[in-house]
Design a protein around this motif. Structure first.
Motif, PDB file in Angstrom:
ATOM      1  N   ALA A 106       0.763  -1.114  -0.092  1.00 15.28           N
ATOM      2  CA  ALA A 106      -0.002   0.049  -0.048  1.00 15.28           C
ATOM      3  C   ALA A 106       1.027   1.162  -0.107  1.00 15.28           C
ATOM      4  N   ALA A 107       1.786   1.295   0.658  1.00 19.95           N
ATOM      5  CA  ALA A 107       3.060   2.507   0.833  1.00 19.95           C
ATOM      6  C   ALA A 107       3.549   2.894  -0.438  1.00 19.95           C
ATOM      7  N   VAL A 108       4.153   1.559  -1.123  1.00 19.07           N
ATOM      8  CA  VAL A 108       4.742   2.050  -2.299  1.00 19.07           C
ATOM      9  C   VAL A 108       3.673   2.509  -3.518  1.00 19.07           C
ATOM     10  N   ALA A 109       2.526   1.910  -3.466  1.00 15.80           N
ATOM     11  CA  ALA A 109       1.522   2.392  -4.440  1.00 15.80           C
ATOM     12  C   ALA A 109       1.276   3.930  -4.189  1.00 15.80           C
ATOM     13  N   GLU A 110       1.257   4.348  -2.854  1.00 13.20           N
ATOM     14  CA  GLU A 110       0.979   5.815  -2.528  1.00 13.20           C
ATOM     15  C   GLU A 110       2.352   6.820  -2.715  1.00 13.20           C
ATOM     16  N   GLY A 111       3.155   5.911  -3.253  1.00 12.45           N
ATOM     17  CA  GLY A 111       4.406   6.856  -3.206  1.00 12.45           C
ATOM     18  C   GLY A 111       5.354   7.107  -1.724  1.00 12.45           C
ATOM     19  N   VAL A 112       4.833   6.388  -0.756  1.00 13.46           N
ATOM     20  CA  VAL A 112       5.656   6.374   0.583  1.00 13.46           C
ATOM     21  C   VAL A 112       6.812   5.770   0.412  1.00 13.46           C
ATOM     22  N   ARG A 113       7.936   6.673   0.975  1.00 13.48           N
ATOM     23  CA  ARG A 113       9.312   5.918   1.169  1.00 13.48           C
ATOM     24  C   ARG A 113       9.064   4.701   2.032  1.00 13.48           C
ATOM     25  N   VAL A 114       9.727   3.867   1.632  1.00 11.91           N
ATOM     26  CA  VAL A 114       9.934   2.406   2.549  1.00 11.91           C
ATOM     27  C   VAL A 114      11.273   2.147   2.644  1.00 11.91           C
ATOM     28  N   SER A 115      11.880   1.821   4.148  1.00 19.21           N
ATOM     29  CA  SER A 115      13.193   1.747   4.326  1.00 19.21           C
ATOM     30  C   SER A 115      13.248   0.650   5.499  1.00 19.21           C
ATOM     31  N   VAL A 116      14.347  -0.116   5.240  1.00 21.16           N
ATOM     32  CA  VAL A 116      14.497  -1.429   6.036  1.00 21.16           C
ATOM     33  C   VAL A 116      15.798  -1.016   7.137  1.00 21.16           C
ATOM     34  N   LEU A 117      15.510  -1.611   8.254  1.00 18.14           N
ATOM     35  CA  LEU A 117      16.561  -1.423   9.081  1.00 18.14           C
ATOM     36  C   LEU A 117      17.081  -3.007   9.282  1.00 18.14           C
ATOM     37  N   PRO A 118      17.854  -3.523   8.512  1.00 16.59           N
ATOM     38  CA  PRO A 118      18.180  -4.952   8.519  1.00 16.59           C
ATOM     39  C   PRO A 118      19.048  -5.595   9.707  1.00 16.59           C
ATOM     40  N   GLY A 119      18.706  -6.524   9.740  1.00 16.17           N
ATOM     41  CA  GLY A 119      19.367  -7.469  10.860  1.00 16.17           C
ATOM     42  C   GLY A 119      19.172  -9.017  10.852  1.00 16.17           C
ATOM     43  N   PRO A 120      18.704  -9.566  12.262  1.00 15.36           N
ATOM     44  CA  PRO A 120      18.586 -11.023  12.351  1.00 15.36           C
ATOM     45  C   PRO A 120      17.252 -11.733  11.228  1.00 15.36           C
ATOM     46  N   SER A 121      17.787 -12.698  10.730  1.00 16.14           N
ATOM     47  CA  SER A 121      16.701 -13.444   9.901  1.00 16.14           C
ATOM     48  C   SER A 121      16.831 -14.950  10.187  1.00 16.14           C
ATOM     49  N   ALA A 122      15.809 -15.695  10.460  1.00 21.29           N
ATOM     50  CA  ALA A 122      15.936 -17.070  11.030  1.00 21.29           C
ATOM     51  C   ALA A 122      15.899 -17.748   9.648  1.00 21.29           C
ATOM     52  N   VAL A 123      15.628 -17.311   8.537  1.00 21.29           N
ATOM     53  CA  VAL A 123      15.727 -17.862   7.113  1.00 21.29           C
ATOM     54  C   VAL A 123      17.148 -18.092   7.053  1.00 21.29           C
ATOM     55  N   THR A 124      17.717 -17.202   6.813  1.00 23.00           N
ATOM     56  CA  THR A 124      19.336 -17.014   6.361  1.00 23.00           C
ATOM     57  C   THR A 124      20.274 -17.795   7.506  1.00 23.00           C
ATOM     58  N   THR A 125      19.972 -17.487   8.830  1.00 25.97           N
ATOM     59  CA  THR A 125      20.770 -17.959   9.588  1.00 25.97           C
ATOM     60  C   THR A 125      20.543 -19.572   9.844  1.00 25.97           C
ATOM     61  N   ALA A 126      19.418 -20.149   9.521  1.00 29.19           N
ATOM     62  CA  ALA A 126      19.273 -21.846   9.455  1.00 29.19           C
ATOM     63  C   ALA A 126      19.971 -22.231   8.266  1.00 29.19           C
ATOM     64  N   LEU A 127      19.810 -21.445   6.961  1.00 26.71           N
ATOM     65  CA  LEU A 127      20.197 -21.778   5.961  1.00 26.71           C
ATOM     66  C   LEU A 127      21.795 -21.985   6.070  1.00 26.71           C
ATOM     67  N   VAL A 128      22.608 -21.188   6.568  1.00 25.57           N
ATOM     68  CA  VAL A 128      24.011 -21.260   6.648  1.00 25.57           C
ATOM     69  C   VAL A 128      24.455 -22.012   7.568  1.00 25.57           C
ATOM     70  N   VAL A 129      23.739 -22.539   8.719  1.00 25.16           N
ATOM     71  CA  VAL A 129      24.196 -23.407   9.755  1.00 25.16           C
ATOM     72  C   VAL A 129      23.751 -24.830   9.173  1.00 25.16           C
ATOM     73  N   SER A 130      22.772 -24.954   8.125  1.00 19.33           N
ATOM     74  CA  SER A 130      22.173 -26.448   8.077  1.00 19.33           C
ATOM     75  C   SER A 130      23.179 -27.293   7.402  1.00 19.33           C
ATOM     76  N   GLY A 131      24.309 -26.511   6.734  1.00 19.63           N
ATOM     77  CA  GLY A 131      25.426 -27.610   6.035  1.00 19.63           C
ATOM     78  C   GLY A 131      24.792 -27.875   4.827  1.00 19.63           C
ATOM     79  N   LEU A 132      23.615 -27.316   4.192  1.00 15.95           N
ATOM     80  CA  LEU A 132      23.042 -27.712   2.771  1.00 15.95           C
ATOM     81  C   LEU A 132      23.541 -26.567   1.893  1.00 15.95           C
ATOM     82  N   PRO A 133      23.359 -26.932   0.639  1.00 17.60           N
ATOM     83  CA  PRO A 133      23.698 -25.755  -0.413  1.00 17.60           C
ATOM     84  C   PRO A 133      23.072 -24.373  -0.057  1.00 17.60           C
ATOM     85  N   THR A 134      23.919 -23.559  -0.431  1.00 14.58           N
ATOM     86  CA  THR A 134      23.513 -22.103  -0.211  1.00 14.58           C
ATOM     87  C   THR A 134      23.305 -21.116  -1.330  1.00 14.58           C
TER      88      THR A 134
END
Length: 284
Positions: A106-134
């Motif tokens: 909705a914000a993008v459709a109205e031209g509102v600025r969207v910004s991310v404060l990056p940080g922890p993610s269970a997705v990438t954390t699990a991926l790199v610790v799994s030992g499977l192809p990344t």
């Protein structure tokens, strides 16, 4: 649409998935300075702020699955009125299996600025610790809860060559692993990542059937599953060869539809590919 600087800014803040001290300096500052915070769980937000030593001066509103649609409209009005909004979920990044996506759209459709404060993610954390192809992976979120729907979803993913990442409830972990073993094969490698970054973090790796046998009612905590992609097929791949194999089975008395299904399964290719090869051979 270009972001309108007369509007507020929508901030998406990644929250720690376990240890509070994994919070970024930018998130700490945003929490202290925000005028409006939309939180998945307001109690967890206050607990996080206390752990970080941050004093909250914002107007805090709840923003969770059940009220996401209505609340997104309210928050968009605030943004269009020129006020910044910080969105934070219980853990990880808003919009990834958590509230946030509708508001971003909705914000993008109205031209509102969207910004991310990056940080922890269970997705990438699990991926790199799994030992499977990344090198190539896909995120599939939570599997369907109903057994029939879950089995159909896994059947659709059986030939997926990329490493797959899922979220799952500990209550459904055993059933989900068993369904994966049936759809993907008992020997498909996987990893169950439990309580990532927390005190009792556990990563258990092994074939799906072995993990299904291990999982029981006593498994607790936040679960992220990582499953290896389908191995490259070793059978036929050229259309002419696939069509010839179907023709040979038809000549032996197998119905064409069944022959196509059998050839597709044995060679690890979609039935549509075999069907198209047969049609091309007839028209060639």
């Amino acid at each position: 649409m270009t972001a309108d600087q007369t509007t507020g800014t929508l901030l998406l803040g990644a929250a720690p998935i376990g240890r509070p001290d994994d919070a970024s300096a930018r998130l700490r500052a945003a929490l202290a300075e925000a005028a409006i915070i939309a939180a998945e769980d307001t109690r967890r937000l206050r607990r996080l702020a206390a752990d970080l030593g941050v004093e909250l001066n914002a107007r805090i509103v709840s923003y969770y699955d059940q009220n996401e649609r209505a609340r997104a409209a309210e928050l968009l009005d605030e943004l269009l009125a020129g006020r910044d909004v910080l969105v934070i979920t219980d853990a990880g990044l808003p919009g990834v299996s958590d509230p946030g996506y509708r508001l971003v759209v909705a914000a993008v459709a109205e031209g509102v600025r969207v910004s991310v404060l990056p940080g922890p993610s269970a997705v990438t954390t699990a991926l790199v610790v799994s030992g499977l192809p990344t090198d190539r992976f896909c995120f599939e979120g939570f599997p369907p809860r109903k057994p029939g729907e879950r089995s159909r979803r896994f059947a659709e993913l059986a030939a997926e060559p990329r490493t797959m990442v899922f979220f799952e409830s500990p209550r459904r972990l055993g059933a989900t692993l068993a369904a994966m073993a049936e759809a993907f094969g008992a020997d498909r490698p996987a990893a169950v990542c439990r309580e990532l970054t927390k005190t009792y973090e556990e990563v258990r790796r092994g074939p799906l059937a072995e993990l299904a046998g291990w999982a029981g009612d006593d498994v607790k905590g936040e679960i992220t599953l990582v499953v290896g992609g389908a191995p490259a097929p070793e059978g036929l791949s050229e259309p002419a060869d696939l069509a010839a194999e179907v023709a040979a089975r038809e000549a032996a008395g197998t119905h064409r539809k069944q022959a196509i299904a059998d050839v597709a399964k044995e060679n690890g290719v979609p039935k549509r590919v075999v069907f198209d090869a047969v049609v091309a051979g007839k028209n060639g």
